[in-house]
Scaffold this active site. Structure first.
Site, PDB file in Angstrom:
ATOM      1  CD  GLN A 198      -2.659  -1.497   0.448  1.00  0.00           C
ATOM      2  OE1 GLN A 198      -3.839  -0.852   0.282  1.00  0.00           O
ATOM      3  NE2 GLN A 198      -2.256  -2.430  -0.385  1.00  0.00           N
ATOM      4  CB  ALA A 239     -11.393   0.185   3.652  1.00  0.00           C
ATOM      5  CG  HIS A 240      -7.454  -0.051   0.261  1.00  0.00           C
ATOM      6  ND1 HIS A 240      -6.568  -1.085  -0.025  1.00  0.00           N
ATOM      7  CD2 HIS A 240      -8.752  -0.515  -0.056  1.00  0.00           C
ATOM      8  CE1 HIS A 240      -7.453  -1.929  -0.569  1.00  0.00           C
ATOM      9  NE2 HIS A 240      -8.686  -1.785  -0.635  1.00  0.00           N
ATOM     10  CG  ASN A 241      -7.527   3.494  -3.077  1.00  0.00           C
ATOM     11  OD1 ASN A 241      -6.897   2.297  -2.720  1.00  0.00           O
ATOM     12  ND2 ASN A 241      -6.514   4.269  -3.987  1.00  0.00           N
ATOM     13  CB  SER A 259     -12.581   1.800  -4.319  1.00  0.00           C
ATOM     14  OG  SER A 259     -11.096   1.566  -4.363  1.00  0.00           O
TER      15      SER A 259
END
Length: 345
Positions: A198, A239-241, A259
């Site tokens: 990441q 969470a990520h993005n 996302s």
């Protein structure tokens, strides 16, 4: 600090009914009022407390009609809830802010520290970190390498901000929160899972407040973004993005999968969950424990339940729940009758 009713009314544009020189030096809930305290009344359920509260001053809405005498001095305002919020903000702003570096704090020689900054004991500031003027970093907080923090931020104890993350001005992060931990990215293989590095960052814009023990993961690539004015409660997972639009508010234990894009001015109830790679439109209201699994339709939509649907459909479905046992018995009886007819043929 002590203020008269007249001084308070002048601050918030209110109108005094009663003793203009009544003084207050503390705040209290209207049901727990005491002499020298100021209270407020905005919820009609609490109106009966107005007539026997011991608070010296009470903020009330302009249109409230009294049904009997009140001993407290009243200040009528357009919105009592908004007015007490302004007074509490003023009260907080008058408190002295800590400055200076306490013993046992570690600050890298390669870090840049602004004016009037406070660094608490056992805090750690990494290489290349930048701390803006007037920012407070409380004890046991870790600011990673190359982290940028703007002016007048408050980072409470035991917060961890990983390498490269960026915070704007006037950001508040409560105790135990983690910004920039790895997003949950693993690729399955024949023997297990390969970790996907990441390499992105977390960006927090101006005037954001993040509750205790909330986690915001760094992006796989690019940025996980919390836009200006967002307010996140305790125990939230981003969470990520992901991207959370400006001035959106979320209650405790909300979870956003990777996302997810949340629009501006949304309101999200506690324990709501969002599937990954979906878009939620501006001004969407999501009720507590809702499960949003697809894109939302447009501004102003209300969603409740799991999977989330509009309230009218949800309550129609729930109304049928109580009838299901009887419907099941009826269907079973019909099936038996059909089986008997087949035997006769």
């Amino acid at each position: 600090m002590e203020f008269t009713a007249k001084q308070i009314a002048d601050m918030i544009g209110g109108r005094v009914e009663g003793n203009m020189q009544a003084t207050v030096n503390s705040f209290a809930k209207i049901e727990e009022g005491k002499p020298g305290a100021i209270s407020f009344l905005s919820n009609p359920k609490y109106t009966h407390y107005l007539y026997d509260t011991h608070s010296s001053v009470v903020l009330i809405n302009e249109d409230l009609e009294l049904v009997k005498p009140v001993s407290a001095t009243l200040i009528r305002v357009k919105n009592a809830y908004e007015s007490v919020a302004r007074l509490l903000q003023l009260y907080e702003s008058l408190k002295p802010r800590k400055t200076g570096v306490e013993p046992h704090a570690y600050i890298s020689e390669k870090a840049t520290i602004g004016k009037d900054v406070y660094i608490g004991a056992f805090a750690c500031i990494g290489d290349g970190a930048v701390i803006g003027d007037g920012t407070q970093v409380y004890p046991h907080t870790v600011i990673g390498d190359s982290v940028t923090i703007g002016e007048k931020c408050t980072i409470f104890p035991n917060v961890t901000i990983y390498e490269g993350c960026k915070l704007g001005n006037n950001v508040t992060i409560h105790a135990g929160s983690v910004l920039g931990a790895d997003g949950f990215g693993f690729a399955p293989n024949t023997e297990g899972y390969d970790k996907i590095p990441q390499i992105g960052i977390v960006v927090i814009e101006d005037n954001v407040e993040i509750g205790a023990n909330t986690c915001i993961d760094r992006s796989t690539m690019g940025q996980t973004v919390i836009r200006k004015g967002v307010k996140l409660d305790n125990l939230i997972q981003v969470a990520h993005n992901c991207e959370v639009g400006e001035n959106t508010v979320m209650s405790a234990q909300v979870g956003l999968a990777g996302s997810t894009k949340i629009g501006a001015w949304c309101m999200v109830g506690g324990q709501a969950g969002f599937s990954g790679h979906i878009q939620v439109a501006d001004k969407t209201f999501v009720g507590a424990q809702a499960g949003v699994i697809g894109n939302t339709k447009g501004n102003g939509e209300q969603l409740i339940g799991a999977p989330a649907v509009n309230p009218k459909m949800y309550f129609k479905a729930r109304a049928l729940d109580a009838k299901l046992p009887e419907m099941y018995r009826q269907i079973a009886q019909l099936q038996r009758e059909i089986d008997e007819l087949k035997k006769k043929d």
